[in-house]
Design a protein around this motif. Structure first.
Motif, PDB file in Angstrom:
ATOM      1  N   GLU A  27       0.794  -1.314   0.016  1.00 17.09           N
ATOM      2  CA  GLU A  27      -0.016   0.099  -0.052  1.00 17.09           C
ATOM      3  C   GLU A  27       0.818   1.500   0.087  1.00 17.09           C
ATOM      4  O   GLU A  27       0.460   2.391  -0.235  1.00 17.09           O
ATOM      5  CB  GLU A  27      -0.869  -0.003   1.129  1.00 17.09           C
ATOM      6  N   LYS A  28       2.049   0.926   0.271  1.00 16.73           N
ATOM      7  CA  LYS A  28       2.935   2.159   0.566  1.00 16.73           C
ATOM      8  C   LYS A  28       3.901   2.707  -0.920  1.00 16.73           C
ATOM      9  O   LYS A  28       4.530   3.630  -1.079  1.00 16.73           O
ATOM     10  CB  LYS A  28       3.986   2.144   1.489  1.00 16.73           C
ATOM     11  N   VAL A  29       3.582   1.646  -1.827  1.00 15.75           N
ATOM     12  CA  VAL A  29       4.310   1.680  -3.199  1.00 15.75           C
ATOM     13  C   VAL A  29       3.260   2.004  -4.318  1.00 15.75           C
ATOM     14  O   VAL A  29       2.270   1.686  -4.282  1.00 15.75           O
ATOM     15  CB  VAL A  29       5.348   0.429  -3.383  1.00 15.75           C
ATOM     16  N   LYS A  30       4.155   2.554  -5.616  1.00 18.52           N
ATOM     17  CA  LYS A  30       3.196   2.738  -6.565  1.00 18.52           C
ATOM     18  C   LYS A  30       3.680   1.709  -7.705  1.00 18.52           C
ATOM     19  O   LYS A  30       4.921   1.653  -8.088  1.00 18.52           O
ATOM     20  CB  LYS A  30       3.572   4.285  -7.227  1.00 18.52           C
ATOM     21  N   LEU A  31       2.605   0.537  -7.867  1.00 18.75           N
ATOM     22  CA  LEU A  31       3.217  -0.278  -9.042  1.00 18.75           C
ATOM     23  C   LEU A  31       3.196   0.455 -10.504  1.00 18.75           C
ATOM     24  O   LEU A  31       2.162   1.209 -10.691  1.00 18.75           O
ATOM     25  CB  LEU A  31       2.008  -1.301  -8.827  1.00 18.75           C
ATOM     26  N   LEU A  32       4.112   0.022 -11.167  1.00 17.82           N
ATOM     27  CA  LEU A  32       4.141   0.550 -12.246  1.00 17.82           C
ATOM     28  C   LEU A  32       3.856  -0.508 -13.556  1.00 17.82           C
ATOM     29  O   LEU A  32       3.758  -1.843 -13.005  1.00 17.82           O
ATOM     30  CB  LEU A  32       5.727   0.949 -12.698  1.00 17.82           C
ATOM     31  N   ALA A  33       3.734  -0.362 -14.581  1.00 18.62           N
ATOM     32  CA  ALA A  33       3.687  -1.285 -15.715  1.00 18.62           C
ATOM     33  C   ALA A  33       4.684  -2.423 -15.409  1.00 18.62           C
ATOM     34  O   ALA A  33       5.752  -2.015 -15.213  1.00 18.62           O
ATOM     35  CB  ALA A  33       3.695  -0.823 -16.970  1.00 18.62           C
ATOM     36  N   PRO A  34       4.519  -3.773 -15.269  1.00 18.65           N
ATOM     37  CA  PRO A  34       5.334  -4.719 -14.871  1.00 18.65           C
ATOM     38  C   PRO A  34       6.592  -4.853 -16.051  1.00 18.65           C
ATOM     39  O   PRO A  34       7.475  -5.326 -15.505  1.00 18.65           O
ATOM     40  CB  PRO A  34       4.687  -5.875 -14.771  1.00 18.65           C
ATOM     41  N   VAL A  35       6.490  -4.320 -16.944  1.00 19.73           N
ATOM     42  CA  VAL A  35       7.449  -4.516 -18.041  1.00 19.73           C
ATOM     43  C   VAL A  35       7.222  -3.230 -18.866  1.00 19.73           C
ATOM     44  O   VAL A  35       6.229  -2.787 -19.241  1.00 19.73           O
ATOM     45  CB  VAL A  35       7.157  -5.957 -18.790  1.00 19.73           C
ATOM     46  N   LEU A  36       8.325  -2.986 -19.945  1.00 19.35           N
ATOM     47  CA  LEU A  36       8.208  -1.854 -20.719  1.00 19.35           C
ATOM     48  C   LEU A  36       8.652  -2.603 -22.030  1.00 19.35           C
ATOM     49  O   LEU A  36       9.472  -2.843 -22.564  1.00 19.35           O
ATOM     50  CB  LEU A  36       9.169  -0.957 -20.376  1.00 19.35           C
ATOM     51  N   PRO A  37       7.593  -3.120 -22.775  1.00 16.50           N
ATOM     52  CA  PRO A  37       7.746  -3.930 -23.987  1.00 16.50           C
ATOM     53  C   PRO A  37       8.156  -3.153 -25.220  1.00 16.50           C
ATOM     54  O   PRO A  37       8.011  -2.093 -25.532  1.00 16.50           O
ATOM     55  CB  PRO A  37       6.251  -4.367 -24.299  1.00 16.50           C
ATOM     56  N   SER A  38       9.054  -3.671 -26.107  1.00 15.76           N
ATOM     57  CA  SER A  38       9.323  -3.101 -27.323  1.00 15.76           C
ATOM     58  C   SER A  38       8.252  -3.034 -28.288  1.00 15.76           C
ATOM     59  O   SER A  38       7.965  -2.124 -29.205  1.00 15.76           O
ATOM     60  CB  SER A  38      10.423  -3.573 -27.968  1.00 15.76           C
ATOM     61  N   LYS A  39       7.368  -4.139 -28.022  1.00 21.47           N
ATOM     62  CA  LYS A  39       6.235  -4.013 -29.018  1.00 21.47           C
ATOM     63  C   LYS A  39       4.949  -4.800 -28.182  1.00 21.47           C
ATOM     64  O   LYS A  39       5.313  -5.614 -27.468  1.00 21.47           O
ATOM     65  CB  LYS A  39       6.426  -4.420 -30.282  1.00 21.47           C
ATOM     66  N   ILE A  40       3.793  -4.541 -28.514  1.00 27.19           N
ATOM     67  CA  ILE A  40       2.639  -5.333 -28.246  1.00 27.19           C
ATOM     68  C   ILE A  40       2.150  -5.774 -29.355  1.00 27.19           C
ATOM     69  O   ILE A  40       1.305  -4.854 -30.075  1.00 27.19           O
ATOM     70  CB  ILE A  40       1.596  -4.695 -27.393  1.00 27.19           C
ATOM     71  N   VAL A  41       2.102  -7.374 -29.406  1.00 29.60           N
ATOM     72  CA  VAL A  41       1.484  -7.827 -30.697  1.00 29.60           C
ATOM     73  C   VAL A  41      -0.088  -8.379 -30.041  1.00 29.60           C
ATOM     74  O   VAL A  41      -0.047  -9.094 -29.349  1.00 29.60           O
ATOM     75  CB  VAL A  41       2.281  -8.914 -31.220  1.00 29.60           C
ATOM     76  N   ALA A  42      -1.015  -7.617 -30.713  1.00 25.98           N
ATOM     77  CA  ALA A  42      -2.282  -8.268 -30.268  1.00 25.98           C
ATOM     78  C   ALA A  42      -3.061  -9.062 -31.283  1.00 25.98           C
ATOM     79  O   ALA A  42      -2.807  -9.030 -32.529  1.00 25.98           O
ATOM     80  CB  ALA A  42      -3.114  -6.830 -30.137  1.00 25.98           C
ATOM     81  N   ILE A  43      -3.956 -10.048 -30.841  1.00 23.69           N
ATOM     82  CA  ILE A  43      -4.681 -10.806 -31.487  1.00 23.69           C
ATOM     83  C   ILE A  43      -5.991 -10.211 -31.672  1.00 23.69           C
ATOM     84  O   ILE A  43      -6.681  -9.993 -30.590  1.00 23.69           O
ATOM     85  CB  ILE A  43      -4.772 -12.011 -30.925  1.00 23.69           C
ATOM     86  N   GLY A  44      -6.430 -10.467 -32.787  1.00 20.87           N
ATOM     87  CA  GLY A  44      -7.983 -10.028 -33.060  1.00 20.87           C
ATOM     88  C   GLY A  44      -8.890 -11.116 -33.164  1.00 20.87           C
ATOM     89  O   GLY A  44      -8.455 -12.214 -33.465  1.00 20.87           O
ATOM     90  N   LEU A  45     -10.195 -11.107 -32.495  1.00 17.32           N
ATOM     91  CA  LEU A  45     -11.023 -12.251 -32.624  1.00 17.32           C
ATOM     92  C   LEU A  45     -10.656 -13.758 -32.341  1.00 17.32           C
ATOM     93  O   LEU A  45     -10.447 -14.503 -32.979  1.00 17.32           O
ATOM     94  CB  LEU A  45     -11.647 -12.261 -34.395  1.00 17.32           C
ATOM     95  N   ASN A  46     -10.096 -13.675 -30.780  1.00 18.58           N
ATOM     96  CA  ASN A  46      -9.610 -14.891 -30.646  1.00 18.58           C
ATOM     97  C   ASN A  46     -10.339 -15.923 -29.697  1.00 18.58           C
ATOM     98  O   ASN A  46      -9.874 -16.859 -28.995  1.00 18.58           O
ATOM     99  CB  ASN A  46      -8.271 -14.805 -29.959  1.00 18.58           C
ATOM    100  N   TYR A  47     -11.665 -15.314 -29.316  1.00 18.70           N
ATOM    101  CA  TYR A  47     -12.591 -15.852 -28.503  1.00 18.70           C
ATOM    102  C   TYR A  47     -14.008 -16.304 -29.617  1.00 18.70           C
ATOM    103  O   TYR A  47     -14.418 -15.313 -30.046  1.00 18.70           O
ATOM    104  CB  TYR A  47     -13.231 -15.277 -27.200  1.00 18.70           C
TER     105      TYR A  47
END
Ligand code: MG
Length: 266
Positions: free
Chosen positions: A47-67
């Motif tokens: 509760e005393k810390v600020k969580l940051l994005a857990p990783v800094l990706p060089s890219k995010i590859v996203a998948i469309g229509l996978n469900y």
């Protein structure tokens, strides 16, 4: 093990979360030769810390229509191979950071709760049976989407790429079973998406293999694996939370960006 990045007294550290505490770690889980073990250092109360994005990706590859149910929701046939697009690294924000509504260009911004695969080591032309070796762990992703622009632009760069459109976190769970985890999205506390990752059309190992046959995946890169049915719009002031069993909740508030009247041409 829940890996994270956090800020305490202006210092940014890598850490591991256990219960209500976060322990600093010196070992970089993305470094070559990472053993899978970490040595716990200084303890902080979560509760005393600020969580940051857990990783800094060089890219995010996203998948469309996978469900399957999401494809039905959009009235689209099931894809024969994964449909991929890129979200830029500059869109990444962390837990509790603000999603900025780009009202100068869009009037329909949606949440998409997704399971994110965090790549642990350089992956090129990986076979499905070996894919697990290249995965560090899993995190929550909100693939924020300007739905009106997705239809208008044909391709997805603008609709998916605004700054703050890629909340990730709160941690990277290294022990998750990605083939059957419950994924939920809440909007202002109301359950909107609720399914299991077992309903994916292509599972995470197939996706790592597929994407790695297109482009090299670097340590820290994320594959975000598509959203289930139940997508919907957000407004300024809304609070959205993506929760995945075994990982935790990724919560963000939506705030107004540039006013609608402000033209990008000015
Ligand atoms: Mg998506």
């Amino acid at each position: 093990m829940k890996l994270c990045r956090f800020k305490a007294s202006e210092n940014v550290s890598l850490g591991v979360i256990e219960g209500d505490s976060v322990f600093e770690i010196k070992d970089d889980p993305l470094a070559a030769g990472f053993s899978g073990e970490v040595k716990k250092g200084t303890e902080h109360k979560l509760e005393k810390v600020k969580l940051l994005a857990p990783v800094l990706p060089s890219k995010i590859v996203a998948i469309g229509l996978n469900y399957k149910a999401h494809a039905v929701e959009f009235g689209k046939p099931l894809p024969e191979e994964p449909m991929i697009f890129i979200k830029p690294s500059t869109a990444v924000i962390g837990p509790e950071d603000e999603i900025v509504y780009p009202g100068h260009m869009s009037h329909r911004v949606d949440y998409e709760g997704e399971l994110g695969v965090v790549i642990g080591k350089t992956a090129k032309e990986v076979q499905v049976k070996n894919a697990a070796e290249y995965i560090l762990g899993y995190t929550c992703v909100n693939d924020v989407t300007a739905r009106d622009l997705q239809g208008k632009d044909i391709q997805y760069t603008r609709a998916k790429g605004f700054d703050t459109f890629a909340p990730i976190g709160p941690s990277i769970e290294t022990g998750l079973d990605p083939l059957d985890a419950t994924i939920q999205t809440y909007l202002n506390g109301q359950l909107k998406q609720n399914t299991s990752t077992k309903d994916m059309i292509f599972n995470v190992f197939q996706l790592v293999s597929f994407v790695s046959h297109v482009m090299t995946l670097l340590p820290g890169d994320i594959i975000t694996t598509g959203t289930p049915s139940g997508i919907g719009k957000m407004r300024s002031g809304d609070v959205v939370e993506v929760r995945i069993e075994g990982i935790g909740g990724l919560r963000n508030r939506v705030v107004d960006g540039m006013a609608a009247r402000k033209l990008w041409l000015d």
